[in-house]
Design an enzyme around this catalytic site. Structure first.
Site, PDB file in Angstrom:
ATOM      1  N   THR A  67      -5.835   2.458  -7.295  1.00 50.27           N
ATOM      2  CA  THR A  67      -7.090   2.164  -6.394  1.00 50.27           C
ATOM      3  C   THR A  67      -8.130   3.519  -6.799  1.00 50.27           C
ATOM      4  O   THR A  67      -7.549   4.278  -6.429  1.00 50.27           O
ATOM      5  CB  THR A  67      -6.974   1.803  -4.673  1.00 50.27           C
ATOM      6  OG1 THR A  67      -5.902   0.851  -4.681  1.00 50.27           O
ATOM      7  CG2 THR A  67      -8.044   1.794  -4.070  1.00 50.27           C
TER       8      THR A  67
ATOM      9  N   HIS B 133     -13.225  -3.110  -1.896  1.00 47.95           N
ATOM     10  CA  HIS B 133     -12.470  -2.758  -0.606  1.00 47.95           C
ATOM     11  C   HIS B 133     -12.536  -3.623   0.561  1.00 47.95           C
ATOM     12  O   HIS B 133     -12.498  -3.163   1.557  1.00 47.95           O
ATOM     13  CB  HIS B 133     -12.347  -1.449  -0.527  1.00 47.95           C
ATOM     14  CG  HIS B 133     -11.054  -0.476   0.109  1.00 47.95           C
ATOM     15  ND1 HIS B 133     -10.248   0.178  -0.912  1.00 47.95           N
ATOM     16  CD2 HIS B 133     -10.596  -0.558   1.108  1.00 47.95           C
ATOM     17  CE1 HIS B 133      -9.332   0.741  -0.294  1.00 47.95           C
ATOM     18  NE2 HIS B 133      -9.463   0.472   0.955  1.00 47.95           N
TER      19      HIS B 133
ATOM     20  N   SER C 132       0.854  -1.291   0.014  1.00 47.25           N
ATOM     21  CA  SER C 132       0.061  -0.025   0.006  1.00 47.25           C
ATOM     22  C   SER C 132       1.033   1.593   0.120  1.00 47.25           C
ATOM     23  O   SER C 132       1.946   1.444   0.474  1.00 47.25           O
ATOM     24  CB  SER C 132      -0.891  -0.150   1.228  1.00 47.25           C
ATOM     25  OG  SER C 132      -1.732   1.368   1.569  1.00 47.25           O
TER      26      SER C 132
ATOM     27  N   LYS D 174      -7.812  -0.920  -9.494  1.00 48.18           N
ATOM     28  CA  LYS D 174      -8.111  -1.642  -8.473  1.00 48.18           C
ATOM     29  C   LYS D 174      -9.639  -1.078  -7.912  1.00 48.18           C
ATOM     30  O   LYS D 174      -9.601   0.043  -7.612  1.00 48.18           O
ATOM     31  CB  LYS D 174      -7.333  -2.028  -7.259  1.00 48.18           C
ATOM     32  CG  LYS D 174      -7.826  -2.724  -6.201  1.00 48.18           C
ATOM     33  CD  LYS D 174      -6.615  -2.748  -5.004  1.00 48.18           C
ATOM     34  CE  LYS D 174      -7.659  -3.600  -3.883  1.00 48.18           C
ATOM     35  NZ  LYS D 174      -7.855  -2.817  -2.923  1.00 48.18           N
TER      36      LYS D 174
ATOM     37  N   TYR E 124      -2.389   5.191  -4.069  1.00 47.44           N
ATOM     38  CA  TYR E 124      -3.505   6.205  -3.838  1.00 47.44           C
ATOM     39  C   TYR E 124      -3.047   7.525  -4.615  1.00 47.44           C
ATOM     40  O   TYR E 124      -1.879   8.138  -4.183  1.00 47.44           O
ATOM     41  CB  TYR E 124      -3.667   6.463  -2.308  1.00 47.44           C
ATOM     42  CG  TYR E 124      -4.521   5.339  -1.785  1.00 47.44           C
ATOM     43  CD1 TYR E 124      -5.659   4.878  -2.213  1.00 47.44           C
ATOM     44  CD2 TYR E 124      -4.132   4.800  -0.431  1.00 47.44           C
ATOM     45  CE1 TYR E 124      -6.354   3.935  -1.670  1.00 47.44           C
ATOM     46  CE2 TYR E 124      -4.734   3.683   0.373  1.00 47.44           C
ATOM     47  CZ  TYR E 124      -5.692   3.417  -0.351  1.00 47.44           C
ATOM     48  OH  TYR E 124      -6.836   2.437   0.294  1.00 47.44           O
TER      49      TYR E 124
HETATM   50  C1  LIG Z   1      -6.910  -3.224   7.174  1.00 45.58           C
HETATM   51  C2  LIG Z   1      -7.082  -3.054   5.977  1.00 45.58           C
HETATM   52  C3  LIG Z   1      -6.312  -2.193   5.322  1.00 45.58           C
HETATM   53  C4  LIG Z   1      -6.509  -2.043   3.810  1.00 45.58           C
HETATM   54  N1  LIG Z   1      -5.758  -0.942   3.211  1.00 45.58           N
HETATM   55  C5  LIG Z   1      -5.952  -0.967   1.804  1.00 45.58           C
HETATM   56  C6  LIG Z   1      -4.991   0.080   1.184  1.00 45.58           C
HETATM   57  O1  LIG Z   1      -4.138   0.673   1.787  1.00 45.58           O
HETATM   58  N2  LIG Z   1      -4.925   0.233   0.012  1.00 45.58           N
HETATM   59  C7  LIG Z   1      -5.872  -0.589  -0.922  1.00 45.58           C
HETATM   60  O2  LIG Z   1      -5.889  -0.606  -2.273  1.00 45.58           O
HETATM   61  N3  LIG Z   1      -6.790  -1.676  -0.302  1.00 45.58           N
HETATM   62  C8  LIG Z   1      -6.650  -1.467   0.829  1.00 45.58           C
HETATM   63  N4  LIG Z   1      -7.538  -2.596   1.706  1.00 45.58           N
HETATM   64  C9  LIG Z   1      -8.166  -3.286   0.994  1.00 45.58           C
HETATM   65  C10 LIG Z   1      -7.624  -4.961   0.639  1.00 45.58           C
HETATM   66  O3  LIG Z   1      -6.690  -4.469  -0.763  1.00 45.58           O
HETATM   67  C11 LIG Z   1      -8.646  -5.788  -0.161  1.00 45.58           C
HETATM   68  O4  LIG Z   1      -9.602  -5.117  -1.294  1.00 45.58           O
HETATM   69  C12 LIG Z   1      -9.614  -6.405   0.750  1.00 45.58           C
HETATM   70  O5  LIG Z   1      -9.245  -6.438   2.100  1.00 45.58           O
HETATM   71  C13 LIG Z   1     -10.029  -7.676   0.380  1.00 45.58           C
HETATM   72  O6  LIG Z   1     -10.882  -8.320   1.252  1.00 45.58           O
HETATM   73  P1  LIG Z   1     -10.686  -9.400   2.268  1.00 45.58           P
HETATM   74  O7  LIG Z   1     -10.239  -8.622   3.388  1.00 45.58           O
HETATM   75  O8  LIG Z   1     -12.118  -9.951   2.550  1.00 45.58           O
HETATM   76  O9  LIG Z   1      -9.852 -10.385   1.705  1.00 45.58           O
HETATM   77  C14 LIG Z   1      -7.333  -3.080   3.021  1.00 45.58           C
HETATM   78  C15 LIG Z   1      -8.055  -3.725   3.676  1.00 45.58           C
HETATM   79  C16 LIG Z   1      -7.836  -4.018   5.237  1.00 45.58           C
HETATM   80  C17 LIG Z   1      -8.614  -4.974   5.866  1.00 45.58           C
END
Ligand SMILES: Cc1cc2nc3c(=O)[nH]c(=O)nc-3n(C[C@H](O)[C@H](O)[C@H](O)COP(=O)(O)O)c2cc1C
Length: 365
Positions: free
Chosen positions: A161, A257, A111, A233, A135
């Site tokens: 994203t 997300h 990230s 994404k 981002y």
């Molecule tokens: C704690 C946390 C932080 C996240 N931070 C980002 C991020 O910084 N950038 C991003 O594109 N997606 C972020 N996501 C989304 C994840 O990339 C992903 O789309 C999502 O967690 C997938 O679902 P799952 O947790 O059910 O596997 C985050 C998800 C979580 C749980």
């Protein structure tokens, strides 16, 4: 698969093992979704509406998990989805994840709001393909600097994203009171920002600061910064998938997300078929959201995903034991996928096709 010290013996034990390691506010940060968490639930529920149609006597004496992703062969058709602040989950943070992924020959995505600088992630883990999740920054020169830094240290693709013009209404996260954006330093520099928490009200008009003013044209500008392939994404419709292709994306991640942004948004698995149809051979399509078991991976791949991203389970594994925890998790998930493929009569990723799944109205018993 060996016995482990990481506190989980099976994939099904992992979440509870992580719960024991994390404080309440951190747990809420990891688990929480937007609003009533309807989309968090929908992502999981969607997998229960598909059943597998195994084939018999397919000579499964050898099952191959090798998966081509954007021209590179990895040892599994799953990857580490980008998640912020891994250093708040384990002191080794993103380096632990990067090392475990490289050792397991698994793709990982990091990230913009990592705890460690992207140079450390690249430098303290063995050289191995990994992607940088971008981002947009309010100022395009700051976006440009992030892309150049990632390219300079060997990240092999940029994942832009799209689904965070503003943070979702993260009730659970906010209720727990963890001011994570202040508590955790941003490894990529104090200038890096994450989207606004809420708009400002001017009568009936709610205003958001840049980069909320971005349009699809920004994709061309980002693409022009780098020779690395660009992926988008956060796509949930055929219309946006077509836009991504028009603007030169080489890959599309069907994602909501993890249910953290728009509560009520459709499940990613429900969005996948129309995106796959719209994209055709113009780009690769991946999915994340609710992927937990070997069977989930089979279903997503059968519906046309090239690979799947894993979000929360990686953080759970990190919480249980840093690099060793993530390594153990990869070992278990690969093993379960191999077992599922063997019983389904599929010897390679290429043999996982649409005939492997059927839609059922209720959960199979
Ligand atoms: C704690 C946390 C932080 C996240 N931070 C980002 C991020 O910084 N950038 C991003 O594109 N997606 C972020 N996501 C989304 C994840 O990339 C992903 O789309 C999502 O967690 C997938 O679902 P799952 O947790 O059910 O596997 C985050 C998800 C979580 C749980």
């Amino acid at each position: 698969v060996t016995d482990s010290d990481e506190g989980f013996r099976t994939l099904g034990d992992l979440e509870a093992a992580a719960r024991r390691k994390l404080t309440d506010p951190l747990w809420d940060l990891v688990e929480g979704g937007a609003g009533e968490e309807r989309t968090v639930e929908a992502n999981r529920a969607a997998f229960r509406r598909y059943a597998l149609r195994p084939r018999a006597f397919a000579d499964v004496s050898s099952v191959d998990l090798a998966a081509p992703i954007l021209g590179t062969s990895f040892d599994a058709p799953f990857f580490v989805a980008p998640t912020a602040y891994q250093g708040s989950i384990h002191p080794d943070g993103e380096v632990a994840t990067a090392r475990a992924a490289a050792a397991a020959h698994v793709l990982s995505v990091f990230s913009t709001v990592s705890t460690l600088p992207l140079e450390r992630i690249a430098g303290d883990a063995p050289a191995f393909p990994r992607w940088f999740q971008l981002y947009l920054q309010p100022d395009f020169s700051a976006t440009e600097e992030l892309v150049r830094r990632a390219e300079a240290v060997g990240f092999t693709a940029i994942v832009l994203t799209t689904d965070v013009p503003v943070l979702g209404s993260r009730d659970r996260q906010y209720r727990s009171g963890l001011a994570i954006d202040r508590a955790v330093p941003f490894g990529n520099g104090s200038k890096v920002i994450i989207a606004a928490r809420h708009p400002t009200a001017h009568g009936a008009t709610y205003r958001l600061p840049p980069p909320a003013d971005a349009t699809w044209e920004i994709v061309d500008r980002v693409r022009a910064l780098t020779r690395l392939p660009l992926l988008i994404k956060g796509v949930l419709t055929a219309a946006d998938a077509r836009q991504a292709i028009v603007h030169g994306a080489k890959g599309i991640v069907v994602s909501n997300h993890g249910g953290r942004q728009l509560d009520g948004a459709r499940a990613t698995l429900d969005a996948l078929p129309e995106v796959v149809d719209a994209v055709g051979t113009h780009a690769e399509v991946y999915l994340d959201g609710g992927v937990r078991r070997g069977s989930d991976i089979l279903i997503a791949l059968a519906l046309g995903a090239r690979a799947v991203g894993i979000g929360r389970p990686i953080l759970w594994a990190l919480a249980t034991g840093g690099e060793a925890g993530v390594a153990r998790y990869f070992e278990l998930l690969k093993m379960e996928l191999a077992i599922s493929m063997a019983i389904a009569g599929r010897r390679s990723i290429a043999e996982i096709d649409r005939t492997l799944v059927e839609r059922v109205s209720a959960a199979p018993s």
